[in-house]
Structure formats: structure tokens, C-alpha cells
Enzyme design. Structure first.
Site, mmCIF file in Angstrom:
data_model
loop_
_atom_site.group_PDB
_atom_site.id
_atom_site.type_symbol
_atom_site.label_atom_id
_atom_site.label_comp_id
_atom_site.label_asym_id
_atom_site.label_seq_id
_atom_site.Cartn_x
_atom_site.Cartn_y
_atom_site.Cartn_z
ATOM 1 N N CYS A 116 0.834 -1.209 0.000
ATOM 2 C CA CYS A 116 0.000 0.000 0.000
ATOM 3 C C CYS A 116 0.868 1.259 0.000
ATOM 4 O O CYS A 116 1.819 1.358 0.768
ATOM 5 C CB CYS A 116 -0.916 -0.013 1.224
ATOM 6 S SG CYS A 116 -2.052 1.395 1.248
ATOM 7 N N CYS A 141 0.448 4.752 6.911
ATOM 8 C CA CYS A 141 -0.176 4.617 8.234
ATOM 9 C C CYS A 141 0.791 3.916 9.198
ATOM 10 O O CYS A 141 1.218 2.777 8.929
ATOM 11 C CB CYS A 141 -1.478 3.829 8.120
ATOM 12 S SG CYS A 141 -2.524 4.446 6.785
ATOM 13 N N CYS A 143 0.388 0.109 10.317
ATOM 14 C CA CYS A 143 -0.103 -0.932 9.396
ATOM 15 C C CYS A 143 0.991 -1.836 8.819
ATOM 16 O O CYS A 143 2.010 -1.366 8.309
ATOM 17 C CB CYS A 143 -0.882 -0.271 8.260
ATOM 18 S SG CYS A 143 -1.699 -1.480 7.199
ATOM 19 N N CYS A 196 -16.882 -8.688 5.500
ATOM 20 C CA CYS A 196 -16.143 -7.429 5.317
ATOM 21 C C CYS A 196 -14.872 -7.701 4.530
ATOM 22 O O CYS A 196 -14.063 -8.551 4.922
ATOM 23 C CB CYS A 196 -15.752 -6.840 6.669
ATOM 24 S SG CYS A 196 -17.127 -6.680 7.808
ATOM 25 N N CYS A 248 -19.647 -5.587 3.319
ATOM 26 C CA CYS A 248 -18.925 -4.383 3.715
ATOM 27 C C CYS A 248 -17.590 -4.391 2.984
ATOM 28 O O CYS A 248 -17.002 -5.468 2.802
ATOM 29 C CB CYS A 248 -18.699 -4.378 5.230
ATOM 30 S SG CYS A 248 -17.731 -2.956 5.786
ATOM 31 N N CYS A 300 -19.396 2.536 8.352
ATOM 32 C CA CYS A 300 -18.677 1.888 9.442
ATOM 33 C C CYS A 300 -17.415 2.720 9.641
ATOM 34 O O CYS A 300 -16.572 2.771 8.738
ATOM 35 C CB CYS A 300 -18.338 0.451 9.060
ATOM 36 S SG CYS A 300 -17.264 -0.370 10.264
ATOM 37 N N ARG A 336 -18.201 -1.956 17.677
ATOM 38 C CA ARG A 336 -17.502 -3.229 17.467
ATOM 39 C C ARG A 336 -16.187 -3.283 18.237
ATOM 40 O O ARG A 336 -15.329 -2.403 18.087
ATOM 41 C CB ARG A 336 -17.236 -3.488 15.983
ATOM 42 C CG ARG A 336 -16.557 -4.850 15.775
ATOM 43 C CD ARG A 336 -16.371 -5.240 14.318
ATOM 44 N NE ARG A 336 -17.608 -5.192 13.595
ATOM 45 C CZ ARG A 336 -17.814 -4.404 12.547
ATOM 46 N NH1 ARG A 336 -16.866 -3.635 12.087
ATOM 47 N NH2 ARG A 336 -18.979 -4.401 11.940
HETATM 48 N N1 SAM Z 1 -6.685 0.626 3.091
HETATM 49 C C1 SAM Z 1 -7.961 0.856 3.624
HETATM 50 C C2 SAM Z 1 -8.004 1.987 4.607
HETATM 51 O O1 SAM Z 1 -7.030 2.258 5.290
HETATM 52 O O2 SAM Z 1 -9.059 2.581 4.731
HETATM 53 C C3 SAM Z 1 -8.590 -0.361 4.242
HETATM 54 C C4 SAM Z 1 -7.794 -1.346 5.047
HETATM 55 S S1 SAM Z 1 -7.143 -0.726 6.580
HETATM 56 C C5 SAM Z 1 -6.054 -2.015 7.031
HETATM 57 C C6 SAM Z 1 -8.525 -0.838 7.702
HETATM 58 C C7 SAM Z 1 -8.330 -0.400 9.131
HETATM 59 O O3 SAM Z 1 -7.650 -1.390 9.876
HETATM 60 C C8 SAM Z 1 -7.516 0.846 9.406
HETATM 61 O O4 SAM Z 1 -8.256 2.011 9.208
HETATM 62 C C9 SAM Z 1 -7.154 0.689 10.867
HETATM 63 O O5 SAM Z 1 -8.115 1.296 11.692
HETATM 64 C C10 SAM Z 1 -7.181 -0.832 11.071
HETATM 65 N N2 SAM Z 1 -5.844 -1.364 11.383
HETATM 66 C C11 SAM Z 1 -4.849 -1.550 10.489
HETATM 67 N N3 SAM Z 1 -3.754 -2.043 11.098
HETATM 68 C C12 SAM Z 1 -4.044 -2.185 12.398
HETATM 69 C C13 SAM Z 1 -3.316 -2.641 13.545
HETATM 70 N N4 SAM Z 1 -2.059 -3.037 13.453
HETATM 71 N N5 SAM Z 1 -3.937 -2.673 14.738
HETATM 72 C C14 SAM Z 1 -5.230 -2.254 14.838
HETATM 73 N N6 SAM Z 1 -5.967 -1.814 13.801
HETATM 74 C C15 SAM Z 1 -5.392 -1.758 12.600
HETATM 75 FE FE1 SF4 Z 2 -2.858 1.185 3.385
HETATM 76 FE FE2 SF4 Z 2 -2.779 0.001 5.761
HETATM 77 FE FE3 SF4 Z 2 -3.119 2.622 5.630
HETATM 78 FE FE4 SF4 Z 2 -5.111 0.980 4.815
HETATM 79 S S1 SF4 Z 2 -4.308 1.187 6.874
HETATM 80 S S2 SF4 Z 2 -4.347 2.818 3.765
HETATM 81 S S3 SF4 Z 2 -3.894 -0.723 3.989
HETATM 82 S S4 SF4 Z 2 -1.301 1.478 4.943
#
Ligand code: SAM
Ligand code: SF4
Ligand code: DTB
Length: 326
Positions: A66, A70, A73, A110, A141, A201, A273
Site C-alpha cells: 500500500c 499509516c 499498518c 467485510c 462491507c 462503518c 464493534r
Molecule cells: N486501506 C484501507 C483503509 O485504510 O481505509 C482499508 C484497510 S485498513 C487495514 C482498515 C483499518 O484497519 C484501518 O483504518 C485501521 O483502523 C485498522 N488497522 C490496520 N492495522 C491495524 C493494527 N495493526 N492494529 C489495529 N488496527 C489496525
Molecule cells: Fe494502506 Fe494500511 Fe493505511 Fe489501509 S491502513 S491505507 S492498507 S497502509
């Protein structure tokens, strides 16, 4: 005394909806724990059966690589997490996984993609995926990153029930966690989703180095949306080796329960949730979260890339708490 006409006007558009302020929310957040939980549980019972919990199942339909950064992530290409990237899964494979989830008791499926936003070339496949999963009788979702108006309308028309798009933390703390997009970008997509007719959501993560005020502000943003999200996921950070937040300080369990209770009080009719991080929670902590008003979980032993309690462990917990799937 109010006149008959004035009384009739109460509850209609002449009275603006009550907006949450940080002062008001903080007073509730800081109540003695028993008072806070009693209030949350009382409100919960006015809107929901307290012994029913909605079950959702997640599938990562496009893993890793990606472009977003973030800080939490595993799937960001900015962090060396060792996660291999893959292409969008085939429709048939996704539908086969969704069928298994239905047999396992999930009512909502989802699907997540590690994208900044879907590309025009992905849209036809997404529409087919939505049709295939819906045909099984599951709610659908997706979480695919940012959407423009046309994309939101296309997904909505295809029958997508919910769009997950988390604001993750407060507006003030957001740039400390993510630099490749803004908090305003997030709100813009939420607005497109709402206008397209899909349910929202949206929630966040605790454990990103945020303050008490940041946690409260995050809930205020959600509760003060023109219509609050129908579903509010509260995640506890799963620390991922190789990410900037790998060594972040763990959230205090009772502070986590307080946030669940405050979310329940501020968004009484929304599903709250208890999302990522349950593998690191004791049964007792999860029980307190359910008492505080959490009424949805992710089931199955993987979330997107990280672990989740296995089905037998959740069944055992539900049995001991007298909880039933919704
Ligand atoms: N890329 C898309 C986005 O960011 O909207 C969708 C997938 S993203 C992985 C979905 C959500 O997963 C993120 O917004 C975050 O809140 C949650 N998330 C991701 N990594 C995480 C982690 N290590 N621990 C807890 N929540 C996490
Ligand atoms: Fe990409 Fe992870 Fe951020 Fe979603 S949460 S936008 S998958 S880096
Ligand atoms: C949400 O709030 N939590 C889910 C879902 N929405 C997409 C994702 C949790 C991801 C946990 C980390 C992982 O599995 O990589």
C-alpha cells in the site's frame, strides 16, 4: 410553559440536534468507572438486546504494497514488515471464503484492500464480488481506501451495504500517525459514502500514542457527523514489527473499556464493534467491553493480516457470558 405549537415543534427540525462538546464528553469519560458502566449499560438496553452480539468476518482481498504510510499498518510499503504483496483475489475464491464464513455463523462479510483508493480498472471486479457475496444472503462491507462520488455511487448501486473508513484518531493527532493523506480527506470520503446511500462503518484505534483528549475528540467527530456511523469499530493497536508504532505503549485495559462505554453513550443506536486486538485481551476485559455496550466482533482466526481468537475460544467465551450471535 411551552404552548401546544411549541411542544409540537420539539423534536422536529426547529430544535438543532445536540452537538457533543469535549467538555461534556470528558465529564462522562471521567465518571467513576461503575457510574460510567451503569450509564452505558442502561443506554445499551434501551436500544439493543444486551445478550446479542453481531458477528462479522474479514477477508483481505488485496494484501500489502500500500502506498499510504499509516504508522500502525503491516501493509504499508513504507515499512519493512516482511509482508508479501498480492493482487486482487479472484471473485470465485472470495465467494468460496464468504460461504465458509456464513457456515461459521457470520452475518456480515467485510472485505479489505490495501489501497489508497480503488483504480478505475478495479471497479468491475468489485461489483462482481459484491453481487457474489450478497447472493449468499450475507450483508456486505468493503474497505478500499478513499472513494470519489462516482465510485461510491457505483458500489452502492451494486448493493454494497456498508463502507468501512476509519478516522482512526483525533484530527490533532492524525498527522503524527499518517502523512500521506489528511483527516479532511477521510471526512470527504465518509460524506461521499453517506450521500451514495451506503451505511457507514467508521471508528478508530487506541494505542497510537494519543492522549485522553484525542480519544474523546475522535468520538466527538463521529458522533457529530450529520448522521453518526451505523457501525463504530474500536480497535486496540496490534503492534507490528517494522512499523513506527511497533513499540508503542500498550493501552490501559480500563481506559479501553471507558472508550467503549463513551462510544455507546454518545452513539446509542450504533453498533460498537470490539475490533482488532482481542487476542491480547483477557476474557474478563472482553466481558467488561460487552457490558460497556460493545455488541459486535470480528470472528475467525485472522483479521486482515494479524491474528484473532479462534472460533472455539469465542464460543467458550459466549457460553460463559450467556451471549448469542445476532
Ligand atoms: N486501506 C484501507 C483503509 O485504510 O481505509 C482499508 C484497510 S485498513 C487495514 C482498515 C483499518 O484497519 C484501518 O483504518 C485501521 O483502523 C485498522 N488497522 C490496520 N492495522 C491495524 C493494527 N495493526 N492494529 C489495529 N488496527 C489496525
Ligand atoms: Fe494502506 Fe494500511 Fe493505511 Fe489501509 S491502513 S491505507 S492498507 S497502509
Ligand atoms: C476495522 O476497524 N478493523 C478491521 C476492519 N476495520 C477492516 C481491520 C483490523 C486490522 C488489524 C490488523 C491486521 O489484520 O493487519
Amino acid at each position: 410553559m411551552l404552548s401546544v405549537q411549541d411542544q409540537a415543534a420539539v423534536g422536529t427540525e426547529t430544535v438543532p440536534p445536540q452537538a457533543w462538546t469535549r467538555e461534556k464528553a470528558l465529564v462522562i469519560y471521567r465518571l467513576p468507572f461503575n457510574d460510567l458502566l451503569f450509564q452505558a449499560q442502561s443506554i445499551h438496553r434501551q436500544h439493543f438486546d444486551p445478550n446479542r452480539v453481531q458477528l462479522s468476518k474479514l477477508l483481505n482481498i488485496k494484501t500489502g504494497g500500500c502506498p499510504e504510510d499509516c504508522g500502525y499498518c503491516s501493509q504499508s510499503s513504507h515499512h519493512a514488515t516482511g509482508l508479501p504483496a498480492s493482487k486482487l483475489m479472484d471473485v470465485d475464491d472470495i465467494v468460496a471464503e464468504a460461504r465458509k464464513a456464513k457456515e461459521g455463523g457470520a452475518s456480515r462479510y467485510c472485505m479489505g484492500a490495501a489501497w489508497r483508493n480503488p483504480k478505475p480498472r478495479d471497479m468491475d471486479a468489485l461489483v462482481d464480488i459484491i453481487s457474489g457475496v450478497k447472493a449468499l444472503g450475507l450483508e456486505t462491507c468493503m474497505t478500499l481506501g478513499m472513494l470519489d462520488r462516482e465510485q461510491a455511487e457505483r458500489l452502492s448501486a451494486a448493493g454494497l451495504d456498508y463502507y468501512n473508513h476509519n478516522i482512526d484518531t483525533s484530527e490533532a493527532h492524525y498527522p503524527n500517525v499518517i502523512s500521506t493523506r489528511t483527516f479532511a480527506d477521510r471526512l470527504e470520503t465518509l460524506d461521499q459514502v453517506r450521500q451514495s446511500g451506503m451505511k457507514i462503518c467508521s471508528g478508530g484505534i487506541l494505542g497510537l500514542g494519543e492522549s485522553e483528549a484525542d480519544r474523546v475528540d475522535m468520538l466527538i467527530t463521529l458522533a457529530n457527523l450529520p448522521e453518526p456511523p451505523e457501525s463504530v469499530p474500536i480497535n486496540m493497536l496490534i503492534p507490528i514489527a517494522g512499523t513506527p508504532l511497533a513499540e508503542a505503549k500498550r493501552v490501559d485495559s480500563l481506559a479501553f473499556v471507558r472508550v467503549i462505554a463513551l462510544a455507546r453513550i454518545m452513539m446509542p443506536a450504533s453498533f460498537v464493534r470490539l475490533s482488532a486486538g482481542r487476542s491480547a485481551m483477557t476474557d474478563e476485559m472482553q466481558a467488561l467491553c460487552f457490558f460497556a455496550g460493545a455488541n459486535s466482533i470480528f470472528v475467525g482466526d485472522t483479521l486482515l493480516t494479524a491474528g484473532n481468537p479462534e472460533a472455539a475460544k469465542d464460543r467458550n467465551l459466549f457460553d460463559r457470558l450467556g451471549l448469542q450471535p445476532l
